[in-house]
Design a protein around this motif. Structure first.
Motif, PDB file in Angstrom:
ATOM      1  N   MET A 123     124.936  71.388  61.894  1.00  0.00           N
ATOM      2  CA  MET A 123     124.993  70.119  62.357  1.00  0.00           C
ATOM      3  C   MET A 123     125.957  70.111  63.910  1.00  0.00           C
ATOM      4  SD  MET A 123     128.059  69.195  59.446  1.00  0.00           S
ATOM      5  CE  MET A 123     127.761  70.513  58.817  1.00  0.00           C
ATOM      6  N   ASP A 124     126.021  69.710  64.711  1.00  0.00           N
ATOM      7  CA  ASP A 124     125.964  69.400  65.985  1.00  0.00           C
ATOM      8  C   ASP A 124     126.596  68.311  66.247  1.00  0.00           C
ATOM      9  OD1 ASP A 124     124.403  68.215  66.394  1.00  0.00           O
ATOM     10  OD2 ASP A 124     123.096  68.710  68.476  1.00  0.00           O
ATOM     11  N   GLY A 125     127.124  67.064  65.190  1.00  0.00           N
ATOM     12  CA  GLY A 125     127.859  66.145  65.333  1.00  0.00           C
ATOM     13  C   GLY A 125     129.378  66.692  65.382  1.00  0.00           C
ATOM     14  N   SER A 137     112.219  63.206  51.263  1.00  0.00           N
ATOM     15  CA  SER A 137     110.860  63.949  51.804  1.00  0.00           C
ATOM     16  C   SER A 137     111.077  64.410  52.737  1.00  0.00           C
ATOM     17  CB  SER A 137     109.729  62.415  51.845  1.00  0.00           C
ATOM     18  OG  SER A 137     110.008  61.439  52.096  1.00  0.00           O
ATOM     19  N   ARG A 138     110.409  65.127  53.409  1.00  0.00           N
ATOM     20  CA  ARG A 138     110.561  65.892  54.343  1.00  0.00           C
ATOM     21  C   ARG A 138     110.028  65.653  55.378  1.00  0.00           C
ATOM     22  NH1 ARG A 138     112.598  71.097  56.423  1.00  0.00           N
ATOM     23  NH2 ARG A 138     111.409  72.220  55.100  1.00  0.00           N
ATOM     24  N   ALA A 139     111.420  65.329  56.245  1.00  0.00           N
ATOM     25  CA  ALA A 139     111.597  64.196  57.187  1.00  0.00           C
ATOM     26  C   ALA A 139     109.507  64.581  58.762  1.00  0.00           C
ATOM     27  CB  ALA A 139     112.362  64.780  58.814  1.00  0.00           C
ATOM     28  N   TYR A 140     110.134  63.937  59.340  1.00  0.00           N
ATOM     29  CA  TYR A 140     108.161  63.550  59.971  1.00  0.00           C
ATOM     30  C   TYR A 140     108.644  65.034  61.031  1.00  0.00           C
ATOM     31  CZ  TYR A 140     105.726  62.888  64.302  1.00  0.00           C
ATOM     32  OH  TYR A 140     104.461  62.913  65.138  1.00  0.00           O
ATOM     33  N   ARG A 141     107.550  65.380  61.059  1.00  0.00           N
ATOM     34  CA  ARG A 141     107.179  66.771  61.911  1.00  0.00           C
ATOM     35  C   ARG A 141     105.952  66.222  62.869  1.00  0.00           C
ATOM     36  NH1 ARG A 141     111.638  68.058  59.851  1.00  0.00           N
ATOM     37  NH2 ARG A 141     112.504  70.027  59.710  1.00  0.00           N
ATOM     38  N   ARG A 142     106.609  66.904  64.357  1.00  0.00           N
ATOM     39  CA  ARG A 142     105.526  66.850  65.234  1.00  0.00           C
ATOM     40  C   ARG A 142     104.040  67.315  64.843  1.00  0.00           C
ATOM     41  NH1 ARG A 142     107.457  68.523  70.454  1.00  0.00           N
ATOM     42  NH2 ARG A 142     106.068  67.337  71.023  1.00  0.00           N
ATOM     43  N   ARG A 163     116.165  73.560  53.754  1.00  0.00           N
ATOM     44  CA  ARG A 163     116.352  71.679  54.257  1.00  0.00           C
ATOM     45  C   ARG A 163     117.638  71.395  54.462  1.00  0.00           C
ATOM     46  NH1 ARG A 163     113.081  68.582  51.397  1.00  0.00           N
ATOM     47  NH2 ARG A 163     114.314  65.857  53.523  1.00  0.00           N
ATOM     48  N   SER A 164     118.071  70.523  55.271  1.00  0.00           N
ATOM     49  CA  SER A 164     118.988  70.389  55.563  1.00  0.00           C
ATOM     50  C   SER A 164     119.966  69.194  54.579  1.00  0.00           C
ATOM     51  CB  SER A 164     118.902  69.282  56.519  1.00  0.00           C
ATOM     52  OG  SER A 164     119.401  69.969  57.623  1.00  0.00           O
ATOM     53  N   ILE A 165     120.748  69.637  53.619  1.00  0.00           N
ATOM     54  CA  ILE A 165     121.440  69.720  52.409  1.00  0.00           C
ATOM     55  C   ILE A 165     122.560  68.292  52.614  1.00  0.00           C
ATOM     56  CG2 ILE A 165     122.347  69.965  50.083  1.00  0.00           C
ATOM     57  CD1 ILE A 165     119.366  70.055  50.156  1.00  0.00           C
TER      58      ILE A 165
END
Ligand SMILES: Cc1cc2nc3c(=O)[nH]c(=O)nc-3n(C[C@H](O)[C@H](O)[C@H](O)COP(=O)(O)O)c2cc1C
Length: 209
Positions: free
Chosen positions: A156-158, A193-198, A11-13
């Motif tokens: 990150m690309d921010g 919770s895990r972000a939405y996946r298409r 996960r992106s922590i």
């Protein structure tokens, strides 16, 4: 850790334990594992800076719109894509193939022409895409390797790419596709919770678009 488990639990922590550090050797081990990523013609058009020093992490955080994870992570890797890797690495890579017996000496010159033909000149868009796609695979392997070693990560690309290049002495012609924070999850972290996946049904087509 099994591959599927690593993929499922990565996960992106957002919150790292800033009291925990990792050593240069551990950072090197992660990069060694990430270097096993596949690459076009095995040209490995990636470079990486492991930002470990707290004062350097602070500077990187400033370049990354002040995202706290850049500084709180044990290490933040600057992933660099090198469009010049064709010129830079081709001779060594082919020589190693000859040494390993996987390429005949008499085929070196003709093999050498191929990536130049495919990836055009150093300044071309094709060349930039070549570098970024391979460096991104490197970054993904690094994140899965981190998971396998009990670490968490966050890509990150921010960030302000020009500023990162200036602060970290990265040559102008190189590209920074992303930075990747790696460390230990903060004990106070409540993972959302895990972000939405298409759904697969929307993403996957068979045999034609
Ligand atoms: C190339 C790339 C750039 C990203 N940049 C940022 C970023 O700058 N800041 C941030 O908070 N998350 C960033 N993310 C994280 C994504 O938001 C995250 O991967 C996505 O929401 C899915 O969540 P997961 O990684 O936990 O599955 C980035 C992810 C990728 C792959």
């Amino acid at each position: 850790m099994k591959t599927i488990e690593a993929i499922k639990t990565r996960r992106s922590i957002n919150f790292f334990d800033s009291t925990k550090s990792i050593t240069k050797e551990e950072a090197g081990h992660l990069v060694e594992l990430a270097s096993l990523s596949p690459s076009s013609f095995n040209l490995q058009p990636w470079e990486v800076i492991a930002v470990l020093d707290p004062s350097r992490k602070k500077i990187l955080r400033g370049c990354a719109f002040n995202q706290p994870k850049v500084e709180e992570a044990s290490v933040t890797f600057i992933i660099i894509a090198n469009p010049g890797a064709v010129e830079q690495n081709i001779d060594t890579i082919l020589a190693k193939q000859v040494e390993a017996g996987t390429l005949k000496k008499e085929h070196v010159e003709s093999t050498k022409k191929m990536p130049f033909k495919m990836y055009q000149e150093k300044e071309s868009l094709t060349r930039k895409i070549f570098a970024v796609k391979n460096a991104s695979l490197f970054a993904m392997t690094l994140m899965l390797a981190a998971k396998g070693l009990g670490l968490e990560s966050h890509p990150m690309d921010g960030f302000d790419s020009d500023r990162v290049k200036k602060e970290f002495n990265i040559p102008e012609e190189m590209i920074v596709p992303m930075i990747v924070a790696v460390g230990y999850a903060s004990p106070e972290l409540k993972l959302q919770s895990r972000a939405y996946r298409r759904p697969v049904s929307e993403v996957l087509r068979f045999d034609s678009f």
